[in-house]
Design an enzyme around this catalytic site. Structure first.
Site, PDB file in Angstrom:
ATOM      1  N   THR A  30     -11.132   9.100 -13.430  1.00 31.44           N
ATOM      2  CA  THR A  30     -10.315   8.523 -12.367  1.00 31.44           C
ATOM      3  C   THR A  30     -10.735   7.105 -11.997  1.00 31.44           C
ATOM      4  O   THR A  30      -9.988   6.403 -11.318  1.00 31.44           O
ATOM      5  CB  THR A  30     -10.351   9.432 -11.122  1.00 31.44           C
ATOM      6  OG1 THR A  30      -9.341   9.024 -10.192  1.00 31.44           O
ATOM      7  CG2 THR A  30     -11.709   9.380 -10.445  1.00 31.44           C
ATOM      8  N   GLU A  65       0.814  -1.210   0.000  1.00 26.95           N
ATOM      9  CA  GLU A  65       0.000   0.000   0.000  1.00 26.95           C
ATOM     10  C   GLU A  65       0.852   1.266   0.000  1.00 26.95           C
ATOM     11  O   GLU A  65       0.477   2.281  -0.589  1.00 26.95           O
ATOM     12  CB  GLU A  65      -0.946  -0.010   1.202  1.00 26.95           C
ATOM     13  CG  GLU A  65      -1.884   1.169   1.297  1.00 26.95           C
ATOM     14  CD  GLU A  65      -2.967   1.181   0.216  1.00 26.95           C
ATOM     15  OE1 GLU A  65      -3.742   2.154   0.177  1.00 26.95           O
ATOM     16  OE2 GLU A  65      -3.037   0.209  -0.575  1.00 26.95           O
TER      17      GLU A  65
END
Length: 305
Positions: free
Chosen positions: A283, A172
């Site tokens: 997006t 992450e």
């Protein structure tokens, strides 16, 4: 940037100014790319959007982009008055954004921004490639093997290679501090939840360069997802990309279908499928038609037909 005077805020990249934290990742990423994509969707007529984008990326370069001791270009986060040398998976979309915005760059810097996109893509690939197992016993064995000879050394070396195989799925977030580069150091940053941003950048870089390494890297990720994330009912994120036997988080995120798999499909498709002259991806990877001035109504738009 939160805090300080308005003039001080303007010296930092456009962002959501929140508690002295400026990032190209979560909470700010979509804003940057939509400045560029508003210009592209307008058939490059929205010059105000383009100017705002150029101003933003110049500020990002000045304040957030650095090169590590090992030569990796990364985008850090500004927190409480200093740069945190950490890059999030979400931020990896920026490689594709820089490539997409290269044409039309201020001061004829198209080549510069295409190269910057390639450098970000390389860094994000390294975060996938460096997911070797963290195992103290294995490291001790490696040190011991240096003093061995003959068949015993060869055997230990082979075992070491097997144990240290990378998952090739990125964490992450990853750090560039204290000798650590493109590796997560906190347990709560070691997970992979089927995110698309790295694949997205591979696709854009492939479209603009046709360098075969981007398809190779995409195929590595495809194989890793299939091997480590496939479950009976679909696909799941994993809790630790540095574990030799990663456990599932039992969640298939909606963006896995909408973005990750879509960008992988496009990466291995011909350029005439959704050509970037006629389509802009928002997006969430939904393709929207460029509103060409010849006819700005959707029904008469060549891109729409």
């Amino acid at each position: 940037m939160g805090g300080g005077s308005e003039s001080e805020k303007l010296e930092q990249p456009y962002s959501l100014h929140q508690e002295d934290h400026t990032s190209v990742g979560g909470l700010g990423d979509s804003f940057y790319e939509y400045l560029l994509k508003a210009w592209l969707m307008s058939d490059k007529m929205d010059t105000e959007a383009r100017k705002m984008y150029d101003d933003a990326i110049e500020a990002i370069e000045k304040h957030l982009i650095r090169k590590s001791n090992g030569g990796l270009t990364f985008i850090g986060e500004w927190k409480n008055g200093h740069l945190e040398r950490k890059m999030g998976h979400l931020t990896c979309f920026a490689g594709g954004m820089f490539a997409l915005g290269a044409d039309g760059s201020r001061d004829d810097k198209a080549g510069h921004y295409l190269q910057l996109g390639a450098e970000i893509a390389h860094t994000c690939h390294e975060s996938y490639d460096r997911t070797t197992r963290e195992d103290e016993d294995y490291c001790a064995d490696c040190e011991k093997a240096k003093d061995l000879t003959g068949e015993e050394a060869a055997s230990d070396f082979i075992v070491g290679l097997e144990v240290s195989q990378a998952l090739k799925l990125g964490p992450e977030a990853f750090k560039f501090d204290g000798g650590v580069e493109a590796v997560a150091v906190r347990q709560n940053e070691k997970y992979y939840i089927l995110r698309p941003e790295v694949i997205e950048t591979y696709w854009y870089m492939w479209r603009f360069t046709h360098d075969p390494k981007y398809r190779q890297w995409g195929w590595e990720a495809t194989q890793a997802i299939d091997k480590y994330c496939r479950v009976s009912g679909g696909f799941s994120g994993v809790k630790d990309v540095y574990s030799s036997s990663p456990t599932y988080d039992d969640v298939q995120q909606s963006f896995f279908l909408a973005e990750t798999l879509k960008y992988l499909y496009l990466l291995f498709s011909n350029d005439d499928l959704l050509p970037l002259d006629n389509w802009v991806f928002n997006t969430e990877a939904h393709p929207l038609p460029v509103l060409h001035l010849a006819n700005t109504t959707l029904s008469g738009n060549p891109a729409y037909r």
